[in-house]
Design a protein around this motif. Structure first.
Motif, PDB file in Angstrom:
ATOM      1  N   LEU A  40       2.632  72.341  51.561  1.00  0.00           N
ATOM      2  CA  LEU A  40       2.603  73.582  52.338  1.00  0.00           C
ATOM      3  C   LEU A  40       1.384  73.659  53.256  1.00  0.00           C
ATOM      4  O   LEU A  40       1.454  74.242  54.350  1.00  0.00           O
ATOM      5  CB  LEU A  40       2.596  74.791  51.398  1.00  0.00           C
ATOM      6  CG  LEU A  40       3.938  75.371  50.982  1.00  0.00           C
ATOM      7  CD1 LEU A  40       3.731  76.484  49.964  1.00  0.00           C
ATOM      8  CD2 LEU A  40       4.692  75.907  52.187  1.00  0.00           C
ATOM      9  N   LEU A  41       0.275  73.085  52.828  1.00  0.00           N
ATOM     10  CA  LEU A  41      -0.940  73.150  53.622  1.00  0.00           C
ATOM     11  C   LEU A  41      -0.752  72.538  55.012  1.00  0.00           C
ATOM     12  O   LEU A  41      -1.442  72.912  55.968  1.00  0.00           O
ATOM     13  CB  LEU A  41      -2.081  72.432  52.894  1.00  0.00           C
ATOM     14  CG  LEU A  41      -2.486  72.999  51.530  1.00  0.00           C
ATOM     15  CD1 LEU A  41      -3.576  72.138  50.915  1.00  0.00           C
ATOM     16  CD2 LEU A  41      -2.959  74.440  51.652  1.00  0.00           C
ATOM     17  N   PHE A  42       0.205  71.607  55.107  1.00  0.00           N
ATOM     18  CA  PHE A  42       0.385  70.870  56.359  1.00  0.00           C
ATOM     19  C   PHE A  42       1.783  71.041  56.949  1.00  0.00           C
ATOM     20  O   PHE A  42       2.193  70.263  57.799  1.00  0.00           O
ATOM     21  CB  PHE A  42       0.101  69.380  56.117  1.00  0.00           C
ATOM     22  CG  PHE A  42      -1.225  69.128  55.459  1.00  0.00           C
ATOM     23  CD1 PHE A  42      -2.389  69.194  56.199  1.00  0.00           C
ATOM     24  CD2 PHE A  42      -1.310  68.879  54.105  1.00  0.00           C
ATOM     25  CE1 PHE A  42      -3.630  68.988  55.609  1.00  0.00           C
ATOM     26  CE2 PHE A  42      -2.542  68.674  53.496  1.00  0.00           C
ATOM     27  CZ  PHE A  42      -3.702  68.723  54.247  1.00  0.00           C
ATOM     28  N   LEU A  51       6.670  66.026  58.946  1.00  0.00           N
ATOM     29  CA  LEU A  51       7.455  65.642  57.767  1.00  0.00           C
ATOM     30  C   LEU A  51       7.197  66.580  56.598  1.00  0.00           C
ATOM     31  O   LEU A  51       8.101  66.857  55.797  1.00  0.00           O
ATOM     32  CB  LEU A  51       7.135  64.200  57.376  1.00  0.00           C
ATOM     33  CG  LEU A  51       7.910  63.628  56.184  1.00  0.00           C
ATOM     34  CD1 LEU A  51       9.414  63.668  56.443  1.00  0.00           C
ATOM     35  CD2 LEU A  51       7.464  62.202  55.866  1.00  0.00           C
ATOM     36  N   ALA A  52       5.968  67.083  56.492  1.00  0.00           N
ATOM     37  CA  ALA A  52       5.640  68.009  55.397  1.00  0.00           C
ATOM     38  C   ALA A  52       6.489  69.270  55.461  1.00  0.00           C
ATOM     39  O   ALA A  52       6.820  69.867  54.435  1.00  0.00           O
ATOM     40  CB  ALA A  52       4.156  68.362  55.442  1.00  0.00           C
ATOM     41  N   ALA A  53       6.852  69.696  56.675  1.00  0.00           N
ATOM     42  CA  ALA A  53       7.693  70.894  56.829  1.00  0.00           C
ATOM     43  C   ALA A  53       9.084  70.676  56.245  1.00  0.00           C
ATOM     44  O   ALA A  53       9.728  71.629  55.800  1.00  0.00           O
ATOM     45  CB  ALA A  53       7.797  71.266  58.300  1.00  0.00           C
ATOM     46  N   TRP A  54       9.569  69.445  56.239  1.00  0.00           N
ATOM     47  CA  TRP A  54      10.874  69.129  55.637  1.00  0.00           C
ATOM     48  C   TRP A  54      10.781  69.006  54.120  1.00  0.00           C
ATOM     49  O   TRP A  54      11.731  69.370  53.403  1.00  0.00           O
ATOM     50  CB  TRP A  54      11.420  67.819  56.220  1.00  0.00           C
ATOM     51  CG  TRP A  54      11.798  67.878  57.660  1.00  0.00           C
ATOM     52  CD1 TRP A  54      10.960  67.741  58.732  1.00  0.00           C
ATOM     53  CD2 TRP A  54      13.109  68.102  58.204  1.00  0.00           C
ATOM     54  NE1 TRP A  54      11.658  67.870  59.909  1.00  0.00           N
ATOM     55  CE2 TRP A  54      12.977  68.074  59.616  1.00  0.00           C
ATOM     56  CE3 TRP A  54      14.365  68.301  57.646  1.00  0.00           C
ATOM     57  CZ2 TRP A  54      14.068  68.258  60.464  1.00  0.00           C
ATOM     58  CZ3 TRP A  54      15.452  68.484  58.487  1.00  0.00           C
ATOM     59  CH2 TRP A  54      15.309  68.468  59.880  1.00  0.00           C
ATOM     60  N   SER A 154       7.382  80.745  62.502  1.00  0.00           N
ATOM     61  CA  SER A 154       8.644  80.033  62.359  1.00  0.00           C
ATOM     62  C   SER A 154       8.391  78.569  62.034  1.00  0.00           C
ATOM     63  O   SER A 154       7.582  77.896  62.678  1.00  0.00           O
ATOM     64  CB  SER A 154       9.474  80.127  63.644  1.00  0.00           C
ATOM     65  OG  SER A 154      10.603  79.275  63.571  1.00  0.00           O
ATOM     66  N   VAL A 155       9.109  78.057  61.049  1.00  0.00           N
ATOM     67  CA  VAL A 155       8.939  76.658  60.654  1.00  0.00           C
ATOM     68  C   VAL A 155       9.402  75.714  61.756  1.00  0.00           C
ATOM     69  O   VAL A 155       8.988  74.551  61.809  1.00  0.00           O
ATOM     70  CB  VAL A 155       9.703  76.386  59.337  1.00  0.00           C
ATOM     71  CG1 VAL A 155      11.217  76.390  59.567  1.00  0.00           C
ATOM     72  CG2 VAL A 155       9.268  75.070  58.713  1.00  0.00           C
ATOM     73  N   ALA A 156      10.229  76.201  62.673  1.00  0.00           N
ATOM     74  CA  ALA A 156      10.728  75.343  63.753  1.00  0.00           C
ATOM     75  C   ALA A 156       9.592  74.812  64.618  1.00  0.00           C
ATOM     76  O   ALA A 156       9.677  73.696  65.151  1.00  0.00           O
ATOM     77  CB  ALA A 156      11.729  76.110  64.608  1.00  0.00           C
ATOM     78  N   TYR A 160       7.172  70.433  66.848  1.00  0.00           N
ATOM     79  CA  TYR A 160       6.696  70.215  68.204  1.00  0.00           C
ATOM     80  C   TYR A 160       6.476  68.716  68.447  1.00  0.00           C
ATOM     81  O   TYR A 160       5.890  68.017  67.630  1.00  0.00           O
ATOM     82  CB  TYR A 160       5.380  70.963  68.432  1.00  0.00           C
ATOM     83  CG  TYR A 160       4.664  70.557  69.696  1.00  0.00           C
ATOM     84  CD1 TYR A 160       5.064  71.058  70.924  1.00  0.00           C
ATOM     85  CD2 TYR A 160       3.599  69.648  69.653  1.00  0.00           C
ATOM     86  CE1 TYR A 160       4.405  70.676  72.092  1.00  0.00           C
ATOM     87  CE2 TYR A 160       2.946  69.268  70.818  1.00  0.00           C
ATOM     88  CZ  TYR A 160       3.354  69.785  72.028  1.00  0.00           C
ATOM     89  OH  TYR A 160       2.717  69.396  73.179  1.00  0.00           O
ATOM     90  N   GLY A 161       6.950  68.232  69.572  1.00  0.00           N
ATOM     91  CA  GLY A 161       6.786  66.824  69.911  1.00  0.00           C
ATOM     92  C   GLY A 161       8.007  65.980  69.637  1.00  0.00           C
ATOM     93  O   GLY A 161       8.160  64.901  70.209  1.00  0.00           O
TER      94      GLY A 161
END
Length: 433
Positions: A40-42, A51-54, A154-156, A160-161
């Motif tokens: 979650l930190l990243f 990738l951490a968001a997934w 927003s997690v979206a 970015y990139g």
């Protein structure tokens, strides 16, 4: 006499009972929570690793599903709030105790998709169950986007990139990406719960993977087959800098409180004149260098209301001389009026005429909103040799419903003067792009 012989299977003795399995799952759930906490930190904000968001919601969902409600949901709430606090440290311009009240309230939509999944997914099975979490997450973010903070959080934005993936924004908006990340987490948990031997779970996983791959492939094809082919135009964006004499905080406070003295007003006028002259000088330098569109950062040019007309006239003269489009971002100070600040962009055409005055429609909640005159939220567009030009101001760009007007106006060039502070740089720029 009958005799009986008991045959024992040593493997059966090793199988834990239902209670033991529940205890084992419960203890392991804390391992999943620790993994989620690290990811979650990243997973968003200042130190994003895409990738951490997934992966973070995969383990968070695992924890919430395997823990009892009265433990799992409060712990998830606290962890999500703590994660948000770290991710967006320094980015929420709310002072004092109000900031902590904000965090308490903001944590509700953060945990809401997990609550909905925990309450509903077990009542369904298979593919429908896997759609509960992503649907709840996307719907929650959509509702939040219509609130006072727009799409912040927003997690979206974590993606970015990834230009191939981001092409889906033209179809679904941000919420298509949120849905895919949430669906990936739910399907991973489906496989986790039923095992790789489950034909049904494997089918769901292939469907999810196929959907993500299709989005990526189609997005990549769009960029490869339909690359930008229009002509380019040189644009210059200029930010203010410190100019002596600087205005003291005490004078600023008295001005916005309507208590400025005659000496204060003289100091304000001296400071504003120095700032404005510097911005005009630097803008002219860019015009001489060949820029065809020149504009300043948000409210970079302070000007008293009684001096506004003369100042805009100076800008119009420059626009005519160099045949450019000049966006004068003004902070117009109104004495004796509440709210006292007009945060506007005045667009000057090459013929010296004012195309429009656009006032910021979405001031940031808090002190800024209390000070500023709020605009009508209607975007304007101007047909130029470089395409349709329109404008917003800073925080306006975080509200998709406002920006949707740009599509209806067939905007080609969007001017977005901003005045970000260091904590949200470059995050806010990445959000806008």
């Amino acid at each position: 006499m009958q005799t009986s012989v008991d045959y024992e299977n040593p493997q059966l003795q090793e199988l834990p009972g239902k209670a033991d399995r529940a205890a084992l799952s419960g203890s392991r759930s804390w391992l999943w929570l620790g993994t989620a906490a690290a990811l979650l930190l990243f997973s968003n904000g200042a130190n994003t690793v895409p990738l951490a968001a997934w992966l973070a919601p995969v383990f968070m969902l695992r924890f919430v599903r395997w823990q009892i409600l009265k433990v799992g949901l409060p712990v998830a709430y606290l962890l999500l709030v703590a994660g948000f606090t770290f991710q967006f440290r320094g980015m929420v311009p709310i002072p004092g105790v109000a900031y902590y009240i904000f965090l308490v309230v903001w944590g509700i939509p953060l945990v809401l998709p997990y609550i909905i999944d925990r309450l509903l997914s077990h009542r369904l099975s298979g593919l429908p169950a896997s759609l509960v979490f992503p649907t709840a997450w996307a719907a929650t973010e959509y509702v939040l986007s219509r609130g006072p903070y727009g799409t912040w959080g927003s997690v979206a934005y974590s993606q970015y990139g990834n230009l191939a993936l981001l092409q889906i924004l033209s179809v679904s908006g941000l919420w298509g990406i949120t849905f895919l990340i949430g669906w990936f987490a739910a399907v991973c948990n489906w496989l986790w719960e039923e095992g790789l031997d489950s034909e049904r779970a494997r089918g769901g996983a292939w469907l999810c993977a196929g959907a993500i791959a299709s989005v990526m492939l189609l997005g990549g094809a769009r960029m490869a087959l339909f690359p930008p082919s229009s002509q380019t135009v040189r644009v210059a964006s200029i930010s203010k800098r410190k100019i002596e004499p600087e205005l003291s905080d005490a004078v600023s406070e008295r001005l916005f409180e309507g208590q400025a003295t005659s000496d204060d007003m003289a100091a304000i006028q001296l400071w504003a004149t120095a700032m404005d002259n510097d911005l005009l000088s630097r803008a002219e330098r860019e015009m001489q260098a060949g820029a065809k569109i020149v504009f300043w950062g948000e409210a970079n040019a302070p000007v008293l209301k009684e001096d506004e007309t003369a100042f805009v006239a100076r800008g119009a003269g420059m626009a005519t001389k160099y045949h450019v489009y000049f966006g004068m971002s003004l902070g117009v100070l109104n004495r004796g009026r509440a709210p006292s600040l007009e945060n506007k962009l005045v667009l000057i055409q090459p013929n010296g005429q004012v195309a429009w005055e656009y006032n910021k429609a979405r001031p940031v909640p808090g002190p800024e909103a209390a000070l500023q005159v709020r605009g009508d939220g209607k975007l304007r567009a101007l047909d130029t040799p470089y395409g349709q030009v329109s404008s917003i101001i800073c925080f306006d760009g975080d509200f998709p419903q406002l920006l949707a007007q740009a599509g209806a106006l067939r905007t080609d060039v969007m001017l977005d003067p901003s005045n970000d502070w260091r904590a949200i740089d470059p995050w806010h720029t990445q959000m806008a792009s």
